[in-house]
Design an enzyme around this catalytic site. Structure first.
Site, PDB file in Angstrom:
ATOM      1  N   GLY A   6       0.844  -1.199   0.000  1.00 54.19           N
ATOM      2  CA  GLY A   6       0.000   0.000   0.000  1.00 54.19           C
ATOM      3  C   GLY A   6       0.876   1.243   0.000  1.00 54.19           C
TER       4      GLY A   6
ATOM      5  CG  LEU B  80       1.897   2.766  -4.492  1.00 52.40           C
ATOM      6  CD1 LEU B  80       1.429   3.879  -5.431  1.00 52.40           C
ATOM      7  CD2 LEU B  80       1.416   1.415  -4.999  1.00 52.40           C
TER       8      LEU B  80
ATOM      9  CG  ASP C 260       1.203   2.314 -15.304  1.00 56.54           C
ATOM     10  OD1 ASP C 260       0.519   2.438 -14.268  1.00 56.54           O
ATOM     11  OD2 ASP C 260       0.763   2.582 -16.440  1.00 56.54           O
TER      12      ASP C 260
ATOM     13  CE  LYS D 179      -6.182   3.888 -12.221  1.00 61.22           C
ATOM     14  NZ  LYS D 179      -5.035   4.540 -11.583  1.00 61.22           N
TER      15      LYS D 179
ATOM     16  CD  GLU E  96      21.761   2.158   2.642  1.00 56.93           C
ATOM     17  OE1 GLU E  96      21.123   2.708   1.715  1.00 56.93           O
ATOM     18  OE2 GLU E  96      23.004   2.188   2.713  1.00 56.93           O
TER      19      GLU E  96
ATOM     20  CD  GLN F 185      29.262   8.710   7.136  1.00 60.49           C
ATOM     21  OE1 GLN F 185      29.218   7.535   6.833  1.00 60.49           O
ATOM     22  NE2 GLN F 185      28.835   9.670   6.331  1.00 60.49           N
TER      23      GLN F 185
HETATM   24  C1  LIG Z   1       4.626   5.662  -1.735  1.00 63.55           C
HETATM   25  C2  LIG Z   1       3.233   6.045  -2.110  1.00 63.55           C
HETATM   26  N1  LIG Z   1       3.001   7.251  -2.686  1.00 63.55           N
HETATM   27  C3  LIG Z   1       1.753   7.608  -3.021  1.00 63.55           C
HETATM   28  C4  LIG Z   1       0.698   6.779  -2.791  1.00 63.55           C
HETATM   29  C5  LIG Z   1      -0.715   7.206  -3.134  1.00 63.55           C
HETATM   30  N2  LIG Z   1      -1.212   6.499  -4.323  1.00 63.55           N
HETATM   31  C6  LIG Z   1      -1.968   5.418  -4.203  1.00 63.55           C
HETATM   32  S1  LIG Z   1      -2.336   4.726  -5.671  1.00 63.55           S
HETATM   33  C7  LIG Z   1      -1.471   5.899  -6.501  1.00 63.55           C
HETATM   34  C8  LIG Z   1      -1.373   5.836  -8.007  1.00 63.55           C
HETATM   35  C9  LIG Z   1      -0.789   4.536  -8.414  1.00 63.55           C
HETATM   36  O1  LIG Z   1      -0.721   4.416  -9.784  1.00 63.55           O
HETATM   37  P1  LIG Z   1      -0.293   3.051 -10.448  1.00 63.55           P
HETATM   38  O2  LIG Z   1       0.905   2.507  -9.769  1.00 63.55           O
HETATM   39  O3  LIG Z   1      -0.163   3.288 -11.887  1.00 63.55           O
HETATM   40  O4  LIG Z   1      -1.472   2.076 -10.103  1.00 63.55           O
HETATM   41  P2  LIG Z   1      -2.884   1.952 -10.810  1.00 63.55           P
HETATM   42  O5  LIG Z   1      -3.884   2.382  -9.775  1.00 63.55           O
HETATM   43  O6  LIG Z   1      -2.913   2.858 -12.012  1.00 63.55           O
HETATM   44  O7  LIG Z   1      -3.004   0.543 -11.171  1.00 63.55           O
HETATM   45  C10 LIG Z   1      -0.921   6.822  -5.634  1.00 63.55           C
HETATM   46  C11 LIG Z   1      -0.137   8.004  -6.044  1.00 63.55           C
HETATM   47  C12 LIG Z   1       0.981   5.542  -2.177  1.00 63.55           C
HETATM   48  N3  LIG Z   1       0.023   4.675  -1.879  1.00 63.55           N
HETATM   49  N4  LIG Z   1       2.244   5.189  -1.884  1.00 63.55           N
END
Ligand SMILES: Cc1ncc(C[n+]2csc(CCOP(=O)(O)OP(=O)(O)O)c2C)c(N)n1
Length: 637
Positions: free
Chosen positions: A184, A186, A216, A308, A431, A493
Site C-alpha cells: 500500500g 507503493l 506503472d 485502467k 538500504e 554518519q
Molecule cells: C509511496 C506512495 N506514494 C503515493 C501513494 C498514493 N497512491 C496510491 S495509488 C497511486 C497511483 C498509483 O498508480 P499506479 O501505480 O499506476 O497504479 P494503478 O492504480 O494505475 O493501477 C498513488 C499516487 C501511495 N500509496 N504510496
C-alpha cells in the site's frame, strides 16, 4: 507491430526460419516478431542469430508450449470478469476503494491464480505454495475476489471491504492468511518478493515461485529499481514481476504512458528477461507466464499493456477515476455489461497443487551455543560482539541469515559471512531494498533475518521499516556507529534520530547494549522476540561490565550500581552508560558518595516516552521523588 504472443522464438536456429522478419529480442528470448518485406536484412539477421546463439546458449531449451484449450481460455476470461464484478461491488459497498485499478489487472489475476500459480487454496500460507505479492496494494479488492474465487474467502464477505471489523482492509495485510507482506506504500513489494525468491532459491532450495504485481505509476519509486538490480544480480529465475501498465497513475498519466518499448529497454538494462504482452489477452498471458517458467538465470518481467477501468463503459482509460467507487446506478449497469460477457458463470478452475519439496519451518528457540567469552574489564566494541554473536547463532540454527548493505566490515556481520557465506546476502548500498528483502526472507518463518548497516542509513529505509511492522514481520535490524561517539566521521554518519525512529514503530523492541556481554545477549534475545527488533551498536570499544552469565530480559532495565543513600537515578545505555559511571565515580571521588548513582542499562519494549519509564523499577516510595537524570547520545530525549 504485434507484441509477444504470436510466436516467441526461443532459439537462435529458429530465428533463421523467419526469413523476412524484423527481429526484436530481449536478452534471452525473442519477444516480438514483425513481418516485413525487407529481404536484404536477412543476412544481418542470420549473423545476429549466430551471435545470439553464441552469447545465449539457452541452458534450458524451451519445452514445447501447449496452448490451453478454448474452454480453459474462456473460463479464464469469465473469471477475469467475475473478479471485475466483485471489485466493483465491494468498492461500491464500502463507498471507497479503487475499482479501476482492479479492472486493469483482471486478466492478469485470473491467469496467475487459476492457470499459472501452484498453491493449496485451502492453506494459503503453506510453505510449498507459490507466493504472490500485490505491490500495487490498493488493488486489494481484486486480490480478495481472487481468493473468493479460489474458495478461501466467502464471496458474501467481499462487500465487507474496508469495514472496521473486517480483515479485508483497504490494503492487504498479513492478518489475511494469503498475504505475506503488507503493501500500500507503493514501491516496496518487489523488494519483499526478491527476499522470498532469494529464500526459495538459495535457502529453501525449493521449487516454489514468486510473483509480484506492480502498477506503472508505482515504478517511479527508486525502491523498485533497487529491487530490479538485486533480482538480476542474484539470478532470481524463480521470480516473475508484472507491471500492470494501465497508462494512468492517480492524478495524471504515469510518465511512460503506454510506451512499452521504453519499459522493456529499462527492464532489460537491469538484467531482466522481458515479455511485452496485451494484458487483457488471457492466451498471451498464459504463454508469457509459461515461458517465464522456462527461463534460467534471470528474473522475468511481464510488461502488460492494459487499460485502467477495463470493461467499465465511459470509465475505461479515462482520467479522474482513480480511487473512486462507481456511483450505484453506473455500477449496476457495468455489472450487467460484465455479466453478459461471462459464458459459463458456474465454471470453476482449480489451481494446480504445489510440489511438496519445502520443509515446515522449525520454530524452536535459538540460543547462543556458548556464553559470551569476555572478562569484566575487557574492552570490546558492541558492533564486534554483534558479529561474534551472529556467527554463533548461525551455528545454532540454519534459519539464521544475515544481510548487509556493503558495510559488513564495519558492522562485523562479516564474521557471519565468513562462517556461513551461503547464508549471507550482500544487498549492496540499497538500504531500503535490504529491509524489504529481509522482510521477504522472514515471511512464513522461513528464516530469522538480521540486517545490518550504519544506524544512520536505516533512516532512509524508515517507510520500509514502518511497513515491516504493518507486515507483522519479525526482522532484526542492527544499526552500528550510533550516536556522537563515532566522532571524526562527522554528523553525516551519526545516527542521532534512530532511537526516536524505532521507538515510534509499533511492535518494535529496541536493544541498546552497553558491553560485549549484553550485546551478544541482545542478538540472542532478538532472534527469539516477535516483531521488529533494533539492536543499536557502537563503534568504540567499551569496557565489559557484565559477567558472561548475566541474565537479560526484554523490557527490564539493569541496575548497575545502587546504595541505600542514592539521591538520584541516572539512566544511561550503550556508550552513555559508561559516561554515567565515570560521572558517578567522579562525584564519589569528590566526596559526594552519599548520593550513589545507579546506572541502568536499557532493553526497552515500546517505551512510552523519553524516560523509558516502563523499564524502571522503583525500589520504594522515596524513590518516586528522586530526580532522574538521563545520559543520551541521540535526539530522542
Ligand atoms: C509511496 C506512495 N506514494 C503515493 C501513494 C498514493 N497512491 C496510491 S495509488 C497511486 C497511483 C498509483 O498508480 P499506479 O501505480 O499506476 O497504479 P494503478 O492504480 O494505475 O493501477 C498513488 C499516487 C501511495 N500509496 N504510496
Amino acid at each position: 507491430m504485434k507484441t509477444c504472443g504470436d510466436r516467441p522464438v526461443p532459439t537462435a536456429s529458429r530465428i533463421i526460419k523467419y526469413k523476412t522478419c524484423l527481429i526484436h529480442f530481449s536478452s534471452s528470448f525473442i519477444t516480438s516478431v514483425e513481418c516485413s518485406a525487407r529481404l536484404p536484412e536477412l543476412n544481418r539477421h542470420r549473423s545476429c542469430a549466430a551471435l545470439l546463439a553464441k552469447r545465449f546458449p539457452f541452458s534450458s531449451v524451451m519445452a514445447s508450449y501447449h496452448k490451453p484449450d478454448e474452454k480453459t481460455l474462456q473460463g479464464l476470461r469469465d473469471i477475469a470478469n467475475k473478479l471485475r464484478i466483485n471489485s466493483v461491488k465491494a468498492t461500491c459497498a464500502s463507498n471507497s476503494g479503487h475499482p479501476t485499478t482492479c479492472c486493469s489487472a483482471a486478466e492478469l489475476m485470473s491467469v496467475l491464480f487459476f492457470h499459472t500459480m501452484r498453491y493449496k487454496a485451502t492453506d494459503p500460507r503453506n510453505q510449498c505454495n507459490d507466493r504472490f505479492v500485490l505491490s500495487k496494494g490498493h488493488a486489494a479488492p481484486i486480490l480478495y475476489a481472487a481468493w473468493a474465487e479460489a474458495g478461501f474467502v466467502k464471496e458474501a464477505d467481499l462487500v465487507n471491504l474496508r469495514k472496521l471489523d473486517s480483515d479485508l482492509e483497504g490494503h492487504p495485510t498479513p492478518k489475511l492468511e494469503f498475504v505475506d507482506v503488507a503493501t500500500g506504500s507503493l514501491g516496496q513489494g518487489l523488494g519483499a518478493a526478491c527476499g522470498m525468491a532469494y529464500t526459495g532459491k538459495h535457502f529453501d532450495k525449493s521449487s516454489y515461485r514468486v510473483y509480484c504485481m506492480l502498477g506503472d505509476g508505482e515504478c517511479s519509486e527508486g525502491a523498485v529499481w533497487e529491487a530490479m538490480a538485486f533480482g538480476s544480480h542474484y539470478n532470481l529465475d524463480n521470480l516473475v514481476a508484472i507491471i500492470d501498465a494501465n497508462r494512468l497513475g492517480q492524478s495524471e498519466a504515469a510518465p511512460l504512458k503506454h510506451d512499452m518499448d521504453v519499459y522493456r529497454k529499462r527492464c532489460e538494462a537491469f538484467g531482466w528477461n522481458t515479455y511485452v504482452v496485451d494484458g487483457h489477452d488471457v492466451e498471451e498471458l498464459c504463454k508469457a507466464l509459461w515461458q517465464a517458467q522456462q527461463v534460467k538465470g534471470k528474473p522475468t518481467m511481464i510488461l502488460a499493456k492494459t487499460f485502467k477501468g477495463r470493461g467499465l463503459k465511459g470509465i475505461e482509460n479515462m482520467e479522474n477515476w482513480h480511487g473512486k467507487p462507481m456511483p450505484k446506478d453506473r455500477a449496476e449497469e457495468a455489472i450487467k455489461d460484465l455479466e453478459a460477457l461471462i459464458q459459463n458463470p458456474n465454471k470453476t478452475i482449480c489451481p494446480e497443487l504445489p510440489k511438496e519439496d519445502t520443509a515446515p519451518a522449525d520454530l524452536s528457540p535459538i540460543s547462543l551455543p556458548s556464553p559470551p567469552n569476555y572478562k569484566i574489564g575487557d574492552k570490546v566494541a558492541t558492533r564486534k560482539a554483534y558479529g561474534v554473536a551472529l556467527a554463533k547463532l548461525g551455528q545454532s540454527s540454519q534459519r539464521v541469515v544475515a544481510l548487509d548493505a556493503d558495510m559488513k566490515n564495519s558492522t562485523f556481520s562479516e564474521m557471519f559471512h565468513k562462517a556461513f557465506p551461503e547464508r549471507f546476502v550482500e544487498c549492496f548500498i540499497a538500504e531500503q531494498n535490504m529491509v524489504s528483502v529481509a522482510i521477504g526472507c522472514a515471511t512464513r518463518d522461513r528464516t530469522v533475518a538480521f540486517a545490518s548497516t550504519f544506524a544512520a542509513f536505516l533512516s532512509r529505509a524508515y517507510d520500509h521499516i514502518r511497513m515491516a511492522a504493518v507486515s507483522e514481520s519479525n526482522i532484526n535490524l542492527a544499526g552500528s556507529h550510533c550516536g556522537v561517539s563515532i566522532g571524526e566521521d562527522g554528523p553525516s554518519q551519526m545516527a542521532l534520530e534512530d532511537i526516536a525512529m524505532f521507538r515510534a514503530i509499533p511492535t518494535c523492541t529496541v536493544f541498546y547494549p552497553s558491553d560485549g556481554v549484553s550485546a551478544e545477549r541482545s542478538v540472542e534475545l532478538a532472534a527469539n522476540t516477535k516483531g521488529i527488533c533494533f539492536i543499536r551498536i557502537t563503534r568504540p570499544e567499551l569496557k565489559v561490565i557484565y559477567d558472561p552469565d548475566e541474565k537479560f530480559e526484554v523490557g527490564v532495565a539493569k541496575v548497575v550500581r545502587q546504595s541505600d543513600s542514592d539521591k538520584v537515578t541516572v539512566i544511561g545505555a550503550g556508550v552513555t552508560l559508561h559516561e554515567a559511571l565515570a560521572a558517578a565515580d567522579q562525584l564519589a571521588s569528590e566526596g559526594k558518595s552519599s548520593s550513589w548513582w545507579p546506572g541502568r542499562e536499557l532493553h526497552h519494549k515500546r517505551c512510552p516516552g523519553p524516560l523509558f519509564i516502563g523499564c524502571l523499577h522503583r525500589r520504594d516510595k522515596s524513590d518516586l521523588f528522586s530526580p532522574i537524570w538521563t545520559f543520551d547520545s541521540n535526539w530522542a530525549s
